[in-house]
Design a protein around this motif. Structure first.
Motif, short mmCIF file in Angstrom:
data_model
loop_
_atom_site.label_atom_id
_atom_site.label_comp_id
_atom_site.label_asym_id
_atom_site.label_seq_id
_atom_site.Cartn_x
_atom_site.Cartn_y
_atom_site.Cartn_z
N ASN A 178 0.70 -1.23 0.10
CA ASN A 178 0.12 0.09 0.00
C ASN A 178 0.82 1.26 0.04
O ASN A 178 2.00 1.23 0.58
N PRO A 179 0.29 2.42 -0.56
CA PRO A 179 1.10 3.52 -0.46
C PRO A 179 1.09 4.12 0.95
O PRO A 179 0.68 3.63 1.87
N GLN A 180 2.31 4.76 1.22
CA GLN A 180 2.54 5.24 2.63
C GLN A 180 1.61 6.39 2.85
O GLN A 180 1.26 7.52 2.27
N ALA A 181 0.67 5.95 3.73
CA ALA A 181 -0.73 6.78 4.21
C ALA A 181 -0.28 8.11 4.71
O ALA A 181 -0.89 9.12 4.59
N VAL A 182 0.71 8.14 5.60
CA VAL A 182 1.14 9.40 6.48
C VAL A 182 2.46 9.79 5.92
O VAL A 182 3.28 8.87 5.91
N SER A 183 2.74 10.87 5.63
CA SER A 183 3.94 11.24 5.18
C SER A 183 5.22 11.26 6.54
O SER A 183 4.94 11.58 7.58
N LEU A 184 6.27 10.61 5.99
CA LEU A 184 7.38 10.28 7.15
C LEU A 184 8.57 11.18 6.60
O LEU A 184 9.50 10.68 6.76
N SER A 185 8.50 12.31 5.84
CA SER A 185 9.31 13.25 5.47
C SER A 185 9.99 14.27 6.41
O SER A 185 10.54 15.09 6.10
N GLY A 186 9.30 14.21 7.75
CA GLY A 186 9.45 14.89 8.75
C GLY A 186 10.97 15.24 8.88
O GLY A 186 11.58 16.46 9.30
N PRO A 187 11.99 14.28 9.00
CA PRO A 187 13.32 14.52 9.39
C PRO A 187 14.12 15.64 8.17
O PRO A 187 14.77 16.51 8.55
N ILE A 188 13.75 15.26 6.99
CA ILE A 188 14.14 16.36 5.77
C ILE A 188 13.65 17.60 5.83
O ILE A 188 14.37 18.83 5.55
N LEU A 189 12.23 17.61 6.20
CA LEU A 189 11.77 18.91 6.42
C LEU A 189 12.23 19.85 7.55
O LEU A 189 12.50 21.00 7.22
N ALA A 190 12.45 19.10 8.73
CA ALA A 190 13.21 19.72 9.71
C ALA A 190 14.46 20.26 9.30
O ALA A 190 15.17 21.22 9.97
N ARG A 191 15.17 19.31 8.81
CA ARG A 191 16.53 19.86 8.15
C ARG A 191 16.43 21.20 7.28
O ARG A 191 17.53 22.02 7.57
N TRP A 192 15.41 21.22 6.73
CA TRP A 192 15.20 22.54 5.85
C TRP A 192 14.36 23.48 6.42
O TRP A 192 14.21 24.36 5.88
N GLY A 193 14.12 23.49 7.73
CA GLY A 193 13.45 24.54 8.50
C GLY A 193 12.06 24.59 8.16
O GLY A 193 11.35 25.56 8.28
N LEU A 194 11.30 23.39 7.90
CA LEU A 194 9.91 23.14 7.67
C LEU A 194 9.28 22.21 8.92
O LEU A 194 9.88 21.24 9.04
N GLU A 195 8.14 22.46 8.88
CA GLU A 195 7.22 21.49 9.80
C GLU A 195 5.93 21.39 9.10
O GLU A 195 5.26 22.00 8.68
N LEU A 196 5.64 20.15 8.55
CA LEU A 196 4.27 19.75 8.11
C LEU A 196 3.12 19.77 9.08
O LEU A 196 3.29 18.87 10.16
N VAL A 197 2.12 20.66 9.15
CA VAL A 197 0.85 20.36 9.93
C VAL A 197 -0.28 19.91 9.08
O VAL A 197 -0.66 20.48 7.98
#
Length: 268
Positions: free
Chosen positions: A142-161
């Motif tokens: 199945n596709p990844q239901a919930v994004s798990l890209s938090g670490p790279i977003l945090a590295r770039w100064g972003l947070e997914l809400v």
């Protein structure tokens, strides 16, 4: 005299047009790239669809390709990537990370190094997909239901809400190319329509180590456009248009607009 003036003006316009083409056109415009090498990592059935049996494989052998694959491969090459490292990223002009699986720490480092060195990436990070899974819950196909890209977003100064507002229920999941599904709302991007269903927003945070990224938020935080040292990233907090196998006439246009936003990164 008038002919000379008109000729000079025409020559000037042609020169400006040639310069615009050389620079890739105005920022954020839907200009289709040519002769580029795209890399694709995704948990969605974009490049190939997982099959439950040999019978399913035979039944779907004649199915049309996903709209993204058709759009990119019309004038470019598209290479599916199962692993992100320096070798796999070498020679890639633009990386498409569309609701990818959880990356390993080594892959996050390789991705960050590649972007900071001049790489370009479109990252689609949806906080909650709305399509119905084709396999039993927990099945890795199945596709990844919930994004798990938090670490790279945090590295770039972003947070997914995640957007938890009214109207974002899960009782109307879409099924690939189901024509009857209506998105919660639509966002206009340079004359093209991006459907959004239970999407999220990005918020800027202090970067988690390393040189900071220079990000600007667009469309009420749905999209982030970042200059990351020498590289650029466009990050989208909804995958609805990519979940659908058969894109509307606007789907490819939306893709080109998103890629065009890289020319308008804050550092430019």
């Amino acid at each position: 005299m008038n002919k000379i003036v008109v000729g000079a003006a025409l020559a000037g316009l042609l020169a400006i047009g040639a310069l615009a083409l050389a620079l890739g056109g105005p920022a954020g415009t839907a200009e289709e790239p040519h002769d580029q090498r795209f890399g694709l990592m995704t948990s969605l059935p974009i490049y190939r669809a997982p099959q439950a049996s040999v019978a399913d494989m035979l039944d779907q052998a004649g199915d049309e390709a996903h709209w993204l694959r058709s759009a990119v491969e019309a004038h470019n090459t598209l290479e599916p990537l199962d692993l992100l490292d320096a070798k796999s990223l070498a020679g890639i002009d633009t990386l498409l990370l569309v609701q990818p699986r959880a990356l390993t720490p080594a892959e996050y480092v390789a991705l960050d190094d590649w972007v900071r060195g001049g790489g370009k990436v479109l990252l689609v990070a949806d906080p909650m997909l709305t399509s119905e899974p084709h396999f039993a819950l927990g099945d890795p196909r199945n596709p990844q239901a919930v994004s798990l890209s938090g670490p790279i977003l945090a590295r770039w100064g972003l947070e997914l809400v995640a957007d938890e507002g009214e109207g974002h229920g899960h009782d109307h999941g879409i099924d690939g190319d189901e024509a009857g599904h209506a998105a919660d709302h639509e966002v206009e991007l340079d004359g093209h329509t991006l459907p959004v269903t239970y999407g999220g927003t990005f918020e800027k945070r202090p970067p988690a180590g390393g040189d900071p990224a220079d990000c600007s938020l667009r469309n009420a935080g749905l999209i982030a456009v970042c200059q990351i040292v020498e590289g650029r990233a466009v990050v989208v907090a909804d995958a609805t248009v990519f979940e659908r196998n058969s894109g509307s006439g606007d789907a490819a246009g939306v893709l080109w607009v998103l890629l065009g936003m890289m020319r308008d990164a804050p550092g430019e």
